[in-house]
Design a protein around this motif. Structure first.
Motif, mmCIF file in Angstrom:
data_model
loop_
_atom_site.group_PDB
_atom_site.id
_atom_site.type_symbol
_atom_site.label_atom_id
_atom_site.label_comp_id
_atom_site.label_asym_id
_atom_site.label_seq_id
_atom_site.Cartn_x
_atom_site.Cartn_y
_atom_site.Cartn_z
ATOM 1 N N ASP A 68 -4.456 -13.454 -2.911
ATOM 2 C CA ASP A 68 -4.339 -12.816 -4.236
ATOM 3 C C ASP A 68 -4.689 -11.330 -4.136
ATOM 4 O O ASP A 68 -3.994 -10.475 -4.700
ATOM 5 C CB ASP A 68 -5.275 -13.489 -5.240
ATOM 6 C CG ASP A 68 -4.821 -14.883 -5.627
ATOM 7 O OD1 ASP A 68 -3.661 -15.238 -5.332
ATOM 8 O OD2 ASP A 68 -5.624 -15.613 -6.220
ATOM 9 N N GLU A 69 -5.791 -11.047 -3.448
ATOM 10 C CA GLU A 69 -6.225 -9.655 -3.305
ATOM 11 C C GLU A 69 -5.166 -8.820 -2.591
ATOM 12 O O GLU A 69 -4.851 -7.701 -3.028
ATOM 13 C CB GLU A 69 -7.547 -9.596 -2.535
ATOM 14 C CG GLU A 69 -8.039 -8.175 -2.321
ATOM 15 C CD GLU A 69 -9.256 -8.111 -1.399
ATOM 16 O OE1 GLU A 69 -9.379 -7.120 -0.662
ATOM 17 O OE2 GLU A 69 -10.080 -9.047 -1.431
ATOM 18 N N ARG A 70 -4.617 -9.340 -1.487
ATOM 19 C CA ARG A 70 -3.589 -8.597 -0.750
ATOM 20 C C ARG A 70 -2.357 -8.366 -1.632
ATOM 21 O O ARG A 70 -1.752 -7.283 -1.610
ATOM 22 C CB ARG A 70 -3.190 -9.351 0.519
ATOM 23 C CG ARG A 70 -4.271 -9.374 1.595
ATOM 24 C CD ARG A 70 -3.707 -9.846 2.925
ATOM 25 N NE ARG A 70 -3.228 -11.224 2.846
ATOM 26 C CZ ARG A 70 -3.981 -12.294 3.070
ATOM 27 N NH1 ARG A 70 -5.262 -12.135 3.384
ATOM 28 N NH2 ARG A 70 -3.477 -13.505 3.002
ATOM 29 N N TRP A 71 -2.000 -9.396 -2.416
ATOM 30 C CA TRP A 71 -0.833 -9.265 -3.295
ATOM 31 C C TRP A 71 -1.069 -8.174 -4.333
ATOM 32 O O TRP A 71 -0.178 -7.360 -4.603
ATOM 33 C CB TRP A 71 -0.567 -10.612 -3.970
ATOM 34 C CG TRP A 71 0.745 -10.692 -4.684
ATOM 35 C CD1 TRP A 71 1.926 -11.150 -4.189
ATOM 36 C CD2 TRP A 71 0.999 -10.287 -6.037
ATOM 37 N NE1 TRP A 71 2.914 -11.060 -5.156
ATOM 38 C CE2 TRP A 71 2.370 -10.538 -6.296
ATOM 39 C CE3 TRP A 71 0.220 -9.736 -7.047
ATOM 40 C CZ2 TRP A 71 2.963 -10.252 -7.521
ATOM 41 C CZ3 TRP A 71 0.815 -9.450 -8.266
ATOM 42 C CH2 TRP A 71 2.164 -9.708 -8.505
ATOM 43 N N VAL A 72 -2.255 -8.151 -4.939
ATOM 44 C CA VAL A 72 -2.575 -7.141 -5.946
ATOM 45 C C VAL A 72 -2.586 -5.748 -5.323
ATOM 46 O O VAL A 72 -2.102 -4.776 -5.926
ATOM 47 C CB VAL A 72 -3.927 -7.460 -6.619
ATOM 48 C CG1 VAL A 72 -4.412 -6.279 -7.453
ATOM 49 C CG2 VAL A 72 -3.817 -8.706 -7.486
ATOM 50 N N ARG A 73 -3.143 -5.637 -4.119
ATOM 51 C CA ARG A 73 -3.141 -4.327 -3.438
ATOM 52 C C ARG A 73 -1.708 -3.826 -3.232
ATOM 53 O O ARG A 73 -1.404 -2.646 -3.489
ATOM 54 C CB ARG A 73 -3.854 -4.440 -2.089
ATOM 55 C CG ARG A 73 -5.365 -4.581 -2.177
ATOM 56 C CD ARG A 73 -5.995 -4.586 -0.783
ATOM 57 N NE ARG A 73 -7.422 -4.790 -0.823
ATOM 58 C CZ ARG A 73 -8.327 -3.832 -1.022
ATOM 59 N NH1 ARG A 73 -7.908 -2.569 -1.195
ATOM 60 N NH2 ARG A 73 -9.618 -4.097 -1.029
ATOM 61 N N ARG A 74 -0.829 -4.712 -2.790
ATOM 62 C CA ARG A 74 0.555 -4.319 -2.547
ATOM 63 C C ARG A 74 1.248 -3.963 -3.860
ATOM 64 O O ARG A 74 1.988 -2.963 -3.933
ATOM 65 C CB ARG A 74 1.293 -5.463 -1.836
ATOM 66 C CG ARG A 74 2.740 -5.116 -1.484
ATOM 67 C CD ARG A 74 3.368 -6.168 -0.578
ATOM 68 N NE ARG A 74 3.427 -7.484 -1.229
ATOM 69 C CZ ARG A 74 2.662 -8.512 -0.891
ATOM 70 N NH1 ARG A 74 1.762 -8.382 0.080
ATOM 71 N NH2 ARG A 74 2.765 -9.674 -1.525
ATOM 72 N N TRP A 75 0.998 -4.759 -4.912
ATOM 73 C CA TRP A 75 1.621 -4.475 -6.209
ATOM 74 C C TRP A 75 1.204 -3.097 -6.709
ATOM 75 O O TRP A 75 2.035 -2.329 -7.221
ATOM 76 C CB TRP A 75 1.223 -5.567 -7.211
ATOM 77 C CG TRP A 75 1.986 -5.514 -8.497
ATOM 78 C CD1 TRP A 75 3.127 -6.192 -8.811
ATOM 79 C CD2 TRP A 75 1.669 -4.726 -9.654
ATOM 80 N NE1 TRP A 75 3.542 -5.883 -10.076
ATOM 81 C CE2 TRP A 75 2.667 -4.987 -10.626
ATOM 82 C CE3 TRP A 75 0.651 -3.834 -9.961
ATOM 83 C CZ2 TRP A 75 2.665 -4.387 -11.877
ATOM 84 C CZ3 TRP A 75 0.658 -3.220 -11.222
ATOM 85 C CH2 TRP A 75 1.643 -3.498 -12.159
ATOM 86 N N CYS A 76 -0.059 -2.759 -6.594
ATOM 87 C CA CYS A 76 -0.546 -1.458 -7.073
ATOM 88 C C CYS A 76 0.039 -0.311 -6.257
ATOM 89 O O CYS A 76 0.386 0.743 -6.814
ATOM 90 C CB CYS A 76 -2.077 -1.421 -7.035
ATOM 91 S SG CYS A 76 -2.862 -2.439 -8.307
ATOM 92 N N ARG A 77 0.154 -0.497 -4.933
ATOM 93 C CA ARG A 77 0.779 0.544 -4.102
ATOM 94 C C ARG A 77 2.219 0.771 -4.537
ATOM 95 O O ARG A 77 2.668 1.928 -4.664
ATOM 96 C CB ARG A 77 0.737 0.142 -2.626
ATOM 97 C CG ARG A 77 -0.606 0.298 -1.960
ATOM 98 C CD ARG A 77 -0.466 0.294 -0.445
ATOM 99 N NE ARG A 77 0.184 -0.924 0.043
ATOM 100 C CZ ARG A 77 -0.467 -2.040 0.374
ATOM 101 N NH1 ARG A 77 -1.793 -2.087 0.267
ATOM 102 N NH2 ARG A 77 0.189 -3.087 0.816
ATOM 103 N N GLU A 78 2.957 -0.318 -4.757
ATOM 104 C CA GLU A 78 4.363 -0.193 -5.136
ATOM 105 C C GLU A 78 4.540 0.499 -6.481
ATOM 106 O O GLU A 78 5.567 1.138 -6.724
ATOM 107 C CB GLU A 78 5.009 -1.586 -5.176
ATOM 108 C CG GLU A 78 5.140 -2.234 -3.802
ATOM 109 C CD GLU A 78 5.613 -3.678 -3.886
ATOM 110 O OE1 GLU A 78 5.703 -4.202 -5.035
ATOM 111 O OE2 GLU A 78 5.878 -4.286 -2.836
ATOM 112 N N HIS A 79 3.533 0.380 -7.353
ATOM 113 C CA HIS A 79 3.644 0.968 -8.690
ATOM 114 C C HIS A 79 2.821 2.245 -8.842
ATOM 115 O O HIS A 79 2.705 2.774 -9.957
ATOM 116 C CB HIS A 79 3.211 -0.057 -9.749
ATOM 117 C CG HIS A 79 4.162 -1.202 -9.879
ATOM 118 N ND1 HIS A 79 4.149 -2.286 -9.012
ATOM 119 C CD2 HIS A 79 5.185 -1.442 -10.760
ATOM 120 C CE1 HIS A 79 5.101 -3.139 -9.367
ATOM 121 N NE2 HIS A 79 5.733 -2.660 -10.405
#
Length: 311
Positions: A68-79
């Motif tokens: 979950d943490e890795r997914w959120v980190r990636r989502w924030c980078r993309e946005h």
């Protein structure tokens, strides 16, 4: 706050979020990666707002929590959003109360360090209904039963909840329309957590028992209690004295005494007094012994020479 009773449009949701958040400077967002928080984050982005995102990794689900943490980190980078992460690991006991306390400690420390004053959370109408029953079964009074507020001051933060008038199903339909992706938390299905038992057992049983959706009736009650609480907040003083006159306060009606005593204790730094403590302090007005009531964190309320005070 009006509860929506029909499928929501993109405009209706964005208007609701804008009315609560668009004028809030220094905005942060609690971002779990689940449907609700991702939809709220997307709404803020579509309104031209770029909040500081806060993610708490409780560590309760092991690899899934880390994923979950890795997914959120990636989502924030993309946005293009800045993200702060707090990993709790084994430091916090596996209980809803302790986890909530740890989250708020993190939010407050992050606010102090990074300078934001407004925290946006993705609670919705279903959360409001579940909170009502949780508070009811804890013996809460009208303030607790009024549930979550759209805008509330908690410590140094102003907490904003712009999705309270929308149900989970309404948010899900719009998220699918926007073709959003999010993380599913399997712990939301576990009967180990009290809130899940309310959601999956109590509410379906009440619907079967009454033949009606209890959520509609509960939300109506919550709104009535919230309006009454707002009235009391206006009726009570903004500033409280350091000491209370027993002679003056003991002539007041019990309902006023309870409300005012909670507010007075909060003004003296005791914002976490529970029902039993408040009742015990109110009883000090009518009898001299015992002359002391124990409060949290090694504090006391005493009656001496016709006044009450906290030490």
């Amino acid at each position: 706050m009006k509860i929506q009773n029909q499928a929501i449009s993109e405009k209706k949701l964005l208007d609701a979020v804008a009315s609560v958040c668009s004028k809030a400077p220094d905005l942060a967002l609690g971002l779990s990666g689940g449907l609700d928080s991702i939809l709220l984050a997307e709404s803020l982005l579509r309104l031209g707002l770029a909040p500081l995102c806060l993610h708490v990794n409780h560590g309760w689900r092991g690899r899934q929590s880390d994923a979950d943490e890795r997914w959120v980190r990636r989502w924030c980078r993309e946005h293009g959003l800045k993200l702060l992460v707090k990993r709790l690991g084994r430091k916090v006991p596996r209980s809803e109360g302790e986890a909530r306390k740890a989250r708020w400690d993190f939010f407050n420390r992050a606010a102090s360090r990074h300078g934001f004053r407004n925290l946006c959370l993705a609670h919705h109408a279903d959360d409001q209904v579940e909170t009502f029953f949780l508070q009811l079964l804890r013996g809460a009074g009208p303030e607790g039963l009024a549930g979550l507020r759209e805008k509330r001051r908690i410590g140094s933060l102003t907490v904003l909840r712009p999705l309270l008038c929308f149900s989970k199903n309404e948010l899900l339909r719009l998220a699918r329309k926007w073709k959003l992706k999010w993380r599913e938390d399997d712990s939301n299905k576990s009967p180990d957590y009290f809130r899940n038992r309310v959601r999956r057992r109590l509410l379906p049983y009440l619907k079967k028992l009454s033949g009606r959706d209890p959520a509609v009736l509960i939300l109506r009650t919550v709104n009535v209690l919230a309006e009454e609480n707002a009235y009391w907040e206006k009726m009570l003083p903004d500033k409280w004295p350091e000491k209370l006159s027993v002679r003056e306060w003991k002539t007041r009606p019990p309902a006023w005494q309870r409300r005012a005593m909670r507010a007075w204790l909060a003004s003296r730094g005791v914002g976490d007094a529970d029902f039993d403590q408040i009742e015990a302090v109110v009883r000090l007005l009518n009898r001299e012994k015992p002359s002391k009531v124990n409060l949290s964190r090694n504090r006391f309320c005493r009656r001496r020479r016709g006044v009450l005070f906290v030490e």
